[in-house]
Design an enzyme around this catalytic site. Structure first.
Site, PDB file in Angstrom:
ATOM      1  CG  ASP A  11      44.655  32.630  29.908  1.00 39.52           C
ATOM      2  OD1 ASP A  11      44.099  33.622  29.413  1.00 39.52           O
ATOM      3  OD2 ASP A  11      44.348  31.455  29.599  1.00 39.52           O
ATOM      4  CG  ASN A  40      42.123  39.105  22.207  1.00 42.50           C
ATOM      5  OD1 ASN A  40      42.969  39.621  21.490  1.00 42.50           O
ATOM      6  ND2 ASN A  40      42.351  37.997  22.894  1.00 42.50           N
ATOM      7  N   GLY A  58      39.348  37.274  18.721  1.00 45.28           N
ATOM      8  CA  GLY A  58      39.672  36.214  19.669  1.00 45.28           C
ATOM      9  C   GLY A  58      39.014  36.359  21.023  1.00 45.28           C
ATOM     10  CD  GLN A  59      35.574  40.475  24.176  1.00 48.18           C
ATOM     11  OE1 GLN A  59      35.444  41.253  23.243  1.00 48.18           O
ATOM     12  NE2 GLN A  59      35.192  40.769  25.418  1.00 48.18           N
ATOM     13  CG  HIS A  76      39.869  39.665  29.579  1.00 45.48           C
ATOM     14  ND1 HIS A  76      38.571  39.536  29.119  1.00 45.48           N
ATOM     15  CD2 HIS A  76      40.645  38.922  28.755  1.00 45.48           C
ATOM     16  CE1 HIS A  76      38.566  38.728  28.074  1.00 45.48           C
ATOM     17  NE2 HIS A  76      39.806  38.351  27.818  1.00 45.48           N
TER      18      HIS A  76
HETATM   19  P1  AMP Z   1      39.712  36.327  25.442  1.00 46.42           P
HETATM   20  O1  AMP Z   1      39.795  35.153  24.491  1.00 46.42           O
HETATM   21  O2  AMP Z   1      40.526  37.513  25.046  1.00 46.42           O
HETATM   22  O3  AMP Z   1      38.276  36.647  25.775  1.00 46.42           O
HETATM   23  O4  AMP Z   1      40.410  35.810  26.773  1.00 46.42           O
HETATM   24  C1  AMP Z   1      39.767  34.949  27.664  1.00 46.42           C
HETATM   25  C2  AMP Z   1      40.850  34.190  28.347  1.00 46.42           C
HETATM   26  O5  AMP Z   1      40.315  33.600  29.529  1.00 46.42           O
HETATM   27  C3  AMP Z   1      41.446  33.040  27.519  1.00 46.42           C
HETATM   28  O6  AMP Z   1      42.842  33.279  27.306  1.00 46.42           O
HETATM   29  C4  AMP Z   1      41.181  31.812  28.365  1.00 46.42           C
HETATM   30  O7  AMP Z   1      42.247  30.887  28.326  1.00 46.42           O
HETATM   31  C5  AMP Z   1      41.009  32.415  29.759  1.00 46.42           C
HETATM   32  N1  AMP Z   1      40.223  31.633  30.683  1.00 46.42           N
HETATM   33  C6  AMP Z   1      39.070  30.981  30.436  1.00 46.42           C
HETATM   34  N2  AMP Z   1      38.625  30.386  31.557  1.00 46.42           N
HETATM   35  C7  AMP Z   1      39.528  30.669  32.539  1.00 46.42           C
HETATM   36  C8  AMP Z   1      39.636  30.336  33.911  1.00 46.42           C
HETATM   37  N3  AMP Z   1      38.712  29.595  34.536  1.00 46.42           N
HETATM   38  N4  AMP Z   1      40.699  30.784  34.607  1.00 46.42           N
HETATM   39  C9  AMP Z   1      41.636  31.530  33.991  1.00 46.42           C
HETATM   40  N5  AMP Z   1      41.594  31.884  32.693  1.00 46.42           N
HETATM   41  C10 AMP Z   1      40.556  31.463  31.970  1.00 46.42           C
END
Ligand code: AMP
Length: 110
Positions: free
Chosen positions: A28, A83, A89-90, A96
């Site tokens: 992440d 999430n 928090g999504q 994922h």
């Molecule tokens: P969610 O908030 O559950 O949808 O998780 C999305 C996650 O993607 C968050 O924890 C972000 O920090 C992560 N994220 C967003 N952009 C990237 C990226 N380019 N590479 C890796 N993780 C990312």
């Protein structure tokens, strides 16, 4: 394309720790624990509550991959989180699993 499809297609960079024909796992970019990895099915399912019977195999595979990747990264105790929806928090609407570990995790989560 979702953000994660762009990572799968190598259109944007990521620190990939595992990949197979159905999933990819990468660190992440905004880690919430010393180890914070996302396990992403290559097939786009926007949210857990949009998954259907046809997604059972890939969802099960994601769970097995999460366990395998956590072990590969040396984690003994860890949390696996999905999430579902904005209030949970999504932010990326491509389902994922978060693997969080490397520190003591509080319960209940915030
Ligand atoms: P969610 O908030 O559950 O949808 O998780 C999305 C996650 O993607 C968050 O924890 C972000 O920090 C992560 N994220 C967003 N952009 C990237 C990226 N380019 N590479 C890796 N993780 C990312």
């Amino acid at each position: 394309m979702t953000l994660f499809e762009k990572i799968i297609a190598r259109k944007i960079p990521a620190d990939i720790v595992y990949e197979d024909d159905r999933t990819i796992a990468f660190r992440d970019v905004n880690p919430q624990a010393p180890t914070h990895v996302l396990v992403v099915p290559k097939q786009v399912i926007p949210r857990l509550d949009t998954a259907g019977e046809g997604d059972v195999a890939v969802l099960g595979h994601c769970m097995l991959v999460a366990g395998k990747v956590a072990t590969q990264l040396g984690l003994g105790s860890y949390r696996v989180v999905i999430n579902n929806g904005e209030d949970a928090g999504q932010t990326v609407f491509h389902l994922h699993l978060h693997i969080l570990g490397g520190r003591k995790l509080g319960w209940p989560p915030g």
